[in-house]
Design a protein around this motif. Structure first.
Motif, mmCIF file in Angstrom:
data_model
loop_
_atom_site.group_PDB
_atom_site.id
_atom_site.type_symbol
_atom_site.label_atom_id
_atom_site.label_comp_id
_atom_site.label_asym_id
_atom_site.label_seq_id
_atom_site.Cartn_x
_atom_site.Cartn_y
_atom_site.Cartn_z
ATOM 1 N N LYS A 51 -7.301 2.133 -8.189
ATOM 2 C CA LYS A 51 -8.700 1.706 -8.107
ATOM 3 C C LYS A 51 -9.672 2.867 -8.273
ATOM 4 O O LYS A 51 -10.857 2.650 -8.472
ATOM 5 C CB LYS A 51 -8.951 0.995 -6.774
ATOM 6 N N TYR A 52 -9.193 4.091 -8.238
ATOM 7 C CA TYR A 52 -10.062 5.254 -8.368
ATOM 8 C C TYR A 52 -10.413 5.525 -9.828
ATOM 9 O O TYR A 52 -11.553 5.802 -10.165
ATOM 10 C CB TYR A 52 -9.414 6.486 -7.732
ATOM 11 N N LYS A 97 -7.572 17.044 2.101
ATOM 12 C CA LYS A 97 -8.702 16.537 2.888
ATOM 13 C C LYS A 97 -8.900 15.031 2.742
ATOM 14 O O LYS A 97 -9.221 14.349 3.698
ATOM 15 C CB LYS A 97 -9.993 17.255 2.487
ATOM 16 N N ASP A 98 -8.717 14.525 1.543
ATOM 17 C CA ASP A 98 -8.982 13.109 1.280
ATOM 18 C C ASP A 98 -7.684 12.326 1.192
ATOM 19 O O ASP A 98 -6.719 12.764 0.578
ATOM 20 C CB ASP A 98 -9.756 12.948 -0.033
ATOM 21 N N GLU A 99 -7.697 11.145 1.802
ATOM 22 C CA GLU A 99 -6.549 10.244 1.723
ATOM 23 C C GLU A 99 -6.848 9.162 0.694
ATOM 24 O O GLU A 99 -7.881 8.507 0.754
ATOM 25 C CB GLU A 99 -6.268 9.606 3.079
ATOM 26 N N LEU A 100 -5.947 8.993 -0.262
ATOM 27 C CA LEU A 100 -6.102 7.986 -1.300
ATOM 28 C C LEU A 100 -5.129 6.844 -1.043
ATOM 29 O O LEU A 100 -3.999 7.065 -0.636
ATOM 30 C CB LEU A 100 -5.821 8.600 -2.675
ATOM 31 N N GLU A 122 0.822 -1.205 0.000
ATOM 32 C CA GLU A 122 0.000 0.000 0.000
ATOM 33 C C GLU A 122 0.854 1.252 0.000
ATOM 34 O O GLU A 122 1.915 1.288 0.596
ATOM 35 C CB GLU A 122 -0.891 0.045 1.242
ATOM 36 N N GLU A 123 0.338 2.273 -0.666
ATOM 37 C CA GLU A 123 0.960 3.589 -0.670
ATOM 38 C C GLU A 123 -0.165 4.603 -0.468
ATOM 39 O O GLU A 123 -1.157 4.588 -1.190
ATOM 40 C CB GLU A 123 1.660 3.813 -2.006
ATOM 41 N N ARG A 124 -0.019 5.461 0.527
ATOM 42 C CA ARG A 124 -1.062 6.443 0.832
ATOM 43 C C ARG A 124 -0.644 7.815 0.338
ATOM 44 O O ARG A 124 0.509 8.195 0.421
ATOM 45 C CB ARG A 124 -1.336 6.474 2.324
#
Length: 135
Positions: A55-56, A35-38, A26-28
């Protein structure tokens, strides 16, 4: 005795389910506004090439740091099952190539469960295969 069988069954099923699931690293990342974490999933092979599962936007991103930026990807194999794909290089990041496919949801599901992904890369007339083992 019945409780013993249940406990052994639960422990066995936990051990088997962990080995059956494919493991992507995983990579955040945060959006521009913060505001949003992907969360992106990726795998790196022995040659230093990276395969990122986005996946987005429902695509793969193939990253290969080399001097030959003109590459085309028309086929990938997921657990030896061929899937025709389309590729599009990023203009700002020439070492990255976006890989898209027609049936996005089905292919993403296969990628999450895959044990091996092969990417068939074409550089002008030369072809190469990049293999990613996912454990």
């Amino acid at each position: 005795m019945q409780l013993y069988r249940i406990v052994v069954g639960v422990i066995l099923s936990i051990c088997l389910s962990q080995s059956a699931l494919a493991k992507w690293e995983e990579e955040r990342d945060f959006t521009v506004n913060g505001k949003d974490e992907l969360v992106y999933y990726f795998k790196t092979n022995e040659q230093g090439q990276k395969l990122v599962l986005d996946k987005y936007i429902k695509r793969l991103i193939f990253i290969r740091p080399d001097r030959l930026y003109k590459r085309t990807i028309r086929l990938i194999k997921i657990d030896d099952q061929p899937i025709e794909v389309m590729s599009d290089p990023f203009s700002r990041y020439p070492e990255q190539t976006a890989i898209t496919f027609e049936n996005k949801d089905e292919v993403l599901k296969k990628l999450f469960l895959a044990k091996k992904v092969e990417v068939f890369v074409r550089y002008n007339r030369d072809e190469a295969i990049s293999t990613f083992q996912i454990k």
